[in-house]
Design a protein around this motif. Structure first.
Motif, PDB file in Angstrom:
ATOM      1  N   PHE A 119       3.921  -4.272 -14.256  1.00 25.87           N
ATOM      2  CA  PHE A 119       4.323  -3.257 -14.562  1.00 25.87           C
ATOM      3  C   PHE A 119       5.905  -3.009 -13.242  1.00 25.87           C
ATOM      4  O   PHE A 119       6.857  -2.351 -13.614  1.00 25.87           O
ATOM      5  N   ALA A 120       5.563  -3.985 -12.252  1.00 27.45           N
ATOM      6  CA  ALA A 120       6.232  -3.591 -10.978  1.00 27.45           C
ATOM      7  C   ALA A 120       7.361  -4.745 -11.581  1.00 27.45           C
ATOM      8  O   ALA A 120       8.322  -4.851 -11.260  1.00 27.45           O
ATOM      9  N   GLY A 121       7.153  -5.662 -11.884  1.00 21.79           N
ATOM     10  CA  GLY A 121       8.169  -6.635 -12.501  1.00 21.79           C
ATOM     11  C   GLY A 121       9.136  -5.874 -13.918  1.00 21.79           C
ATOM     12  O   GLY A 121      10.447  -6.234 -13.208  1.00 21.79           O
ATOM     13  N   LEU A 122       8.399  -4.811 -14.372  1.00 20.22           N
ATOM     14  CA  LEU A 122       9.013  -4.195 -15.681  1.00 20.22           C
ATOM     15  C   LEU A 122      10.422  -3.359 -14.733  1.00 20.22           C
ATOM     16  O   LEU A 122      11.539  -3.103 -14.983  1.00 20.22           O
TER      17      LEU A 122
ATOM     18  N   ASN B  90      -4.676  -6.434 -10.507  1.00 19.64           N
ATOM     19  CA  ASN B  90      -3.875  -7.017  -9.484  1.00 19.64           C
ATOM     20  C   ASN B  90      -2.552  -7.614 -10.906  1.00 19.64           C
ATOM     21  O   ASN B  90      -1.126  -7.618 -10.386  1.00 19.64           O
ATOM     22  N   ILE B  91      -2.801  -7.824 -11.598  1.00 21.99           N
ATOM     23  CA  ILE B  91      -1.896  -8.517 -12.887  1.00 21.99           C
ATOM     24  C   ILE B  91      -1.163  -7.494 -13.252  1.00 21.99           C
ATOM     25  O   ILE B  91      -0.340  -7.425 -13.805  1.00 21.99           O
ATOM     26  N   GLN B  92      -2.106  -6.478 -13.744  1.00 21.50           N
ATOM     27  CA  GLN B  92      -1.250  -5.214 -14.678  1.00 21.50           C
ATOM     28  C   GLN B  92      -0.314  -4.529 -13.515  1.00 21.50           C
ATOM     29  O   GLN B  92       0.730  -4.197 -13.353  1.00 21.50           O
ATOM     30  N   ARG B  93      -0.825  -4.433 -12.446  1.00 20.94           N
ATOM     31  CA  ARG B  93       0.312  -3.383 -11.103  1.00 20.94           C
ATOM     32  C   ARG B  93       1.250  -4.397 -11.032  1.00 20.94           C
ATOM     33  O   ARG B  93       2.297  -3.521 -11.443  1.00 20.94           O
TER      34      ARG B  93
ATOM     35  N   ASP C 185       5.515  -4.935  -6.227  1.00 23.29           N
ATOM     36  CA  ASP C 185       4.853  -3.208  -5.993  1.00 23.29           C
ATOM     37  C   ASP C 185       6.212  -2.184  -6.968  1.00 23.29           C
ATOM     38  O   ASP C 185       7.326  -2.924  -6.082  1.00 23.29           O
ATOM     39  N   ASN C 186       6.171  -1.282  -7.390  1.00 21.05           N
ATOM     40  CA  ASN C 186       6.709  -0.406  -7.548  1.00 21.05           C
ATOM     41  C   ASN C 186       7.147   0.719  -8.417  1.00 21.05           C
ATOM     42  O   ASN C 186       5.550   0.691  -8.896  1.00 21.05           O
ATOM     43  N   THR C 187       7.382   1.939  -8.580  1.00 18.02           N
ATOM     44  CA  THR C 187       7.227   3.018  -9.014  1.00 18.02           C
ATOM     45  C   THR C 187       8.162   3.472  -9.906  1.00 18.02           C
ATOM     46  O   THR C 187       9.406   2.667  -9.642  1.00 18.02           O
ATOM     47  N   PRO C 188       7.877   4.109 -11.048  1.00 18.28           N
ATOM     48  CA  PRO C 188       9.090   4.650 -11.879  1.00 18.28           C
ATOM     49  C   PRO C 188      10.230   5.684 -11.608  1.00 18.28           C
ATOM     50  O   PRO C 188      11.408   5.085 -11.289  1.00 18.28           O
ATOM     51  N   SER C 189       9.850   5.880 -10.163  1.00 15.81           N
ATOM     52  CA  SER C 189      10.928   6.563  -9.290  1.00 15.81           C
ATOM     53  C   SER C 189      11.049   6.264  -7.904  1.00 15.81           C
ATOM     54  O   SER C 189      12.662   6.185  -7.832  1.00 15.81           O
ATOM     55  N   HIS C 190      11.151   4.450  -8.135  1.00 16.42           N
ATOM     56  CA  HIS C 190      11.524   3.326  -6.379  1.00 16.42           C
ATOM     57  C   HIS C 190      10.929   4.744  -5.550  1.00 16.42           C
ATOM     58  O   HIS C 190      11.891   4.374  -4.930  1.00 16.42           O
ATOM     59  N   SER C 191       9.950   5.082  -5.591  1.00 19.71           N
ATOM     60  CA  SER C 191       9.788   5.806  -4.339  1.00 19.71           C
ATOM     61  C   SER C 191       8.844   4.644  -3.042  1.00 19.71           C
ATOM     62  O   SER C 191       9.314   5.285  -2.500  1.00 19.71           O
ATOM     63  N   TYR C 192       8.302   3.622  -4.417  1.00 16.05           N
ATOM     64  CA  TYR C 192       8.193   2.481  -3.222  1.00 16.05           C
ATOM     65  C   TYR C 192       8.474   1.230  -4.217  1.00 16.05           C
ATOM     66  O   TYR C 192       8.205   1.339  -5.286  1.00 16.05           O
TER      67      TYR C 192
END
Length: 889
Positions: free
Chosen positions: A371-374, A365-368, A122-129
């Protein structure tokens, strides 16, 4: 998602807005460590350019890096001054596990390859998590076995992987989860959770490590940072430009301090100026050298030591906090856990907002994870070519031959940025055409970062003064397909579609620089000035009979079907952008006319070279081929049925009547060509019923030829796999293409998996496998053709099946086959994992996704770089648009 009808931003979007407006710097800290800094061009100071051999994996443990840092599941600030990552020891290994292990190009039977199992969850664009998982064996890591066994295998054999060594049998390993949650932009909560999956009690030594990148050993009069103990649970980090930060951690028995400096004695036999060196913590804990760490509790590298004894199935969690305040009285109280729960909930809210349609958990799950990998593969990239060529004042003088090895023509290049990488182990460097594809799914979740990436590559400290874009660090002068304009246009469109915003300044800024790049292509890669382009290997290594980047054994040159098609596509993308800009600034109408005319000349050249040349279209085979021009000999079609012959389909665009009405000067020019250059304008309107004032279809391929090409492309015995479009026709499995020159045989065989050709070495292979970027461009092109030709234009799909589809339906079929690579089938097996049983049946593995570089042409198994979420991350975009088409998948 389209937020123009909903102005209430999610918390994550608010953070991104604050960062964009320089109110709070949420992006300052992120997953910017590479997974391999050793064996890169930047760290290579050899006389012959042998980067892999000059700086080895073994040396990486005791030799300080010059240009960057690496670590496991780590973070750093955006200039990589202060770094954090985990280190582990199972009591059996000969050294701490501080970085991921893999084989070099010469060590593996299919080139460089990471031999570890780690997953970005998992990851968010701001890396808040952020959340990642590393699987650490409890027995001694089989370094020697992996090396020896792979060296004994030839190129016809599969690679020998870590799972095959047996170290994961009976679940005898630790799952190590690393999570980060930001309380504020400068207050980062860290949680490391270790699970013992073995059937008996096991001990793990956990060393969360904080260190400074070494910036002080390379020049005179350095300003050295320092880490020092404040109290048993608090360390102060003081850096001359970053300022002060504090690391809070749960108290433990031992605190280890050393220096992030080269162990010269181990490297070259030279005496160390200090006993405290980069591998000091390893030497103390693993080798028992009690004088290897600093008893005065200061240095530039630090780790608290946690010895975790875990029963069978037991889990333990260690908490840390990297903050900008030394006065957090209770750093790990209930609020610590609440922040994690809040950030996780906000991440869920953000991704649900992006994909609001009903989606099965499997797809989501695959999409998330895509995105996390990117987001996890963003990396701090530092490379000043002039300094690298000259060497550093405190280091031995570099060889005079250095300037002749590589990149000597790029002394202007000054890289000091966060860049989207293809992968941070096998590709810990940017590649310009890879990057364009990365930006497509990134634009869905973080359009400003995507735009920044495209803009960055065209800036004067990246782009060559002659207009060339830098390819990649191994050879910046190499030539990648010119897809930067396509990426720019698509990111602009995606932001408009998803967020309701039109960033014309971005579009115009990048467009103006791409004018220089287009001119470079025209001046440098059209040898005969006939609008047919060469370009070299164009990223498609191992696709052809010859190495197209090198001197041909026959002499002469190759006129490339793909090179010319890429340029036609480049023309059309520049035309689309200029037409968009012309709506508000009529100056761009003149530029649009330029690209309109240039496109017509390229198409004419490609289809009607005339008496002095050979057409790239072969009338006998009804396919596009490269043409070999030999000195004083007849031109020859190199009859390889490959994506080289499919790429002409990518050059397609529609100019609608509304645009023509808004742009009278451009419309006038189009009418003039229609009336006065019938020989050229035949390619712009592909149906007789098309009037002067109605839509125009600009394409290399006419509808008649389109049907002929699709007959081959959609044939399951040729290009059409159950998992997408192959890069080489399966026809060549029984019918290899063979060419003789100077007594030598050159051939192309269909190879569904890894290449046996050593043309480009390593795992480079376009001789059969399925690649996401090419498939993605094909999907887009078919949809554009459909938008013009409509539902009545139908083809058989698959060829010979009797099923007739319009081109939109064909694009959806390709899309579905690509996504199927990652979906569980009726037996619970994901094609991406081939016959690897643990990913099918083990609950600790079966929902973990790896996004490989390319895929087996017949069974969909993942191949090449196992973490190439860069362009394979396009699957996230495919899932996104598929959910929008049906709103239920």
């Amino acid at each position: 998602m389209n937020t123009q009808n909903n102005n209430i931003l999610t918390q994550e979007e608010q953070r991104l807005e604050a960062d964009l407006n320089h109110e709070e710097y949420w992006r300052r800290w992120g997953p910017y460590l590479s997974e391999r800094q050793w064996g890169t061009v930047r760290e290579d100071y050899s006389e012959d350019g042998s980067a892999w051999d000059y700086f080895s994996h073994e040396q990486s443990h005791y030799r300080a890096y010059r240009w960057g840092e690496d670590g496991i599941c780590g973070i750093s600030d955006n200039h990589q001054r202060l770094c954090f990552a985990i280190a582990l020891w199972n009591g059996e290994d000969s050294m701490l596990k501080e970085r991921l292990f893999g084989l070099t190009g010469s060590q593996g039977n299919h080139g460089e390859d990471v031999k570890e199992y780690y997953f970005y969850l998992d990851n968010t664009p701001s890396h808040s998590y952020m959340k990642a998982l590393y699987k650490y064996p409890q027995s001694a890591f089989p370094y020697a076995e992996l090396l020896t066994e792979n060296q004994q295998r030839d190129r016809q054999s599969l690679e020998y992987e870590l799972l095959e060594t047996g170290v994961f049998v009976e679940n005898r390993y630790f799952d190590v989860f690393v999570e980060y949650a930001k309380a504020t932009a400068e207050d980062i909560l860290i949680k490391i959770t270790v699970n013992n999956l073995a059937p008996e009690t096991k001990t793990l030594h956990l060393l969360p490590t904080l260190w400074f990148r070494n910036t002080w050993s390379w020049n005179e009069n350095p300003n050295k940072p320092i880490l020092k103990k404040i109290n048993p649970g608090l360390i102060e980090a003081n850096h001359p430009t970053l300022g002060k930060r504090w690391l809070y951690f749960s108290e433990t028995m031992e605190l280890f301090f050393t220096e992030n400096e080269t162990n010269k004695q181990r490297l070259s036999g030279e005496k160390n100026t200090s006993p405290y060196v980069k591998d000091g913590i390893n030497n103390y804990l693993v080798n028992g050298q009690k004088d290897a760490i600093n008893p005065n509790m200061h240095g530039t590298k630090f780790a608290p030591h946690y010895m975790l004894e875990l029963g069978a199935g037991q889990t333990k969690t260690i908490k840390l906090r990297l903050a900008n305040s030394p006065e957090i009285r209770q750093p790990f109280d209930i609020e610590f856990d609440n922040i994690f729960q809040t950030r996780i909930a906000e991440a869920d809210e953000f991704y649900q907002r992006l994909s609001p349609c009903k989606m099965k958990d499997e797809w989501r799950n695959i999409q998330r994870q895509a995105f996390a990998g990117l987001l996890w593969t963003k990396q701090y990239y530092h490379y000043i070519v002039e300094d690298w060529l000259k060497g550093d004042s405190t280091q031995p003088k570099v060889s005079e031959n250095r300037k002749n090895i590589r990149n000597y023509g790029w002394v202007h290049l000054f890289n000091d940025d966060i860049i989207s990488m293809p992968d941070k182990w096998e590709y810990p460097w940017y590649a310009v055409w890879d990057l364009a594809f990365h930006t497509i799914p990134l634009a869905i979740i973080d359009p400003n970062f995507a735009k920044r990436q495209l803009d960055l590559i065209t800036r004067e400290w990246y782009m060559h003064p002659n207009g060339q874009l830098p390819a990649y660090e191994w050879n910046f002068s190499d030539v990648n397909p010119p897809v930067h304009a396509w990426g720019t246009w698509r990111v602009y469109q995606i932001e408009k579609e998803v967020y309701g915003r039109q960033d014309r300044k971005f579009l115009e800024r990048v467009f103006q620089k791409l004018l220089l790049n287009f001119t470079w292509w025209v001046n440098q890669k059209d040898v005969e000035g006939n609008n047919v382009f060469e370009g070299g290997f164009l990223g498609l290594d191992n696709i052809g009979v010859f190495d197209r980047s090198s001197e041909l054994p026959t002499g002469g040159h190759i006129e490339q079907s793909d090179g010319t098609s890429w340029m036609a596509m480049f023309c059309l993308d520049m035309l689309k952008i200029s037409l968009e800009l012309a709506i508000e600034n009529d100056v761009y109408e003149d530029i649009a006319c330029k690209f309109f005319e240039h496109f017509l000349y390229i198409v004419d050249a490609m289809n009607h070279l005339g008496s002095d040349g050979t057409q790239l279209w072969d009338e006998a085979d009804n396919f596009y081929y490269d043409v070999l021009h030999q000195p004083d000999k007849e031109d020859v079609h190199l009859k390889v049925r490959s994506i080289v012959g499919l790429i002409p389909l990518f050059a397609v665009a529609i100019i609608d009547s509304e645009t023509l009405q808004k742009l009278p000067k451009f419309q006038k020019r189009v009418k003039w060509f229609m009336a006065n250059r019938i020989d050229l304008s035949a390619n712009i309107a592909c149906m007789e019923a098309c009037g002067i004032d109605s839509e125009r279809l600009l394409a290399i391929v006419s509808p008649e030829r389109l049907k002929i090409i699709l007959e081959k492309m959609l044939d399951e015995n040729e290009f059409f796999s159950d998992y997408g479009i192959r890069s080489l026709s399966r026809f060549h499995a029984e019918n290899p293409y063979i060419f003789h020159a100077n007594g030598e045989e050159y051939r192309v065989d269909y190879e569904a998996a890894e290449s046996t050709s050593e043309m480009f070495g390593g795992n480079s292979n376009w001789r059969g496998p399925i690649w996401f970027p090419i498939n993605h461009l094909m999907i887009e092109s078919l949809q554009r053709f459909h938008n013009y030709l409509g539902d009545d234009f139908r083809v058989e799909c698959p060829t010979g099946s009797g099923r007739m589809m319009n081109l939109w339906e064909v694009s959806l079929e390709i899309e579905a086959r690509l996504i199927k690579i990652f979906l569980k089938d009726e037996n619970g097996k994901r094609p991406v994992y081939g016959d690897t049983e643990v990913f099918k049946n083990n609950p600790n593995w079966q929902d973990l996704i790896l996004f490989y570089e390319y895929f087996h042409g017949d069974n969909g198994a993942g191949l090449g770089a196992s973490h190439q979420t860069g362009w394979t991350g396009l699957v996230a975009k495919l899932i996104q648009q598929r959910s929008e088409y049906s709103c239920e998948i």
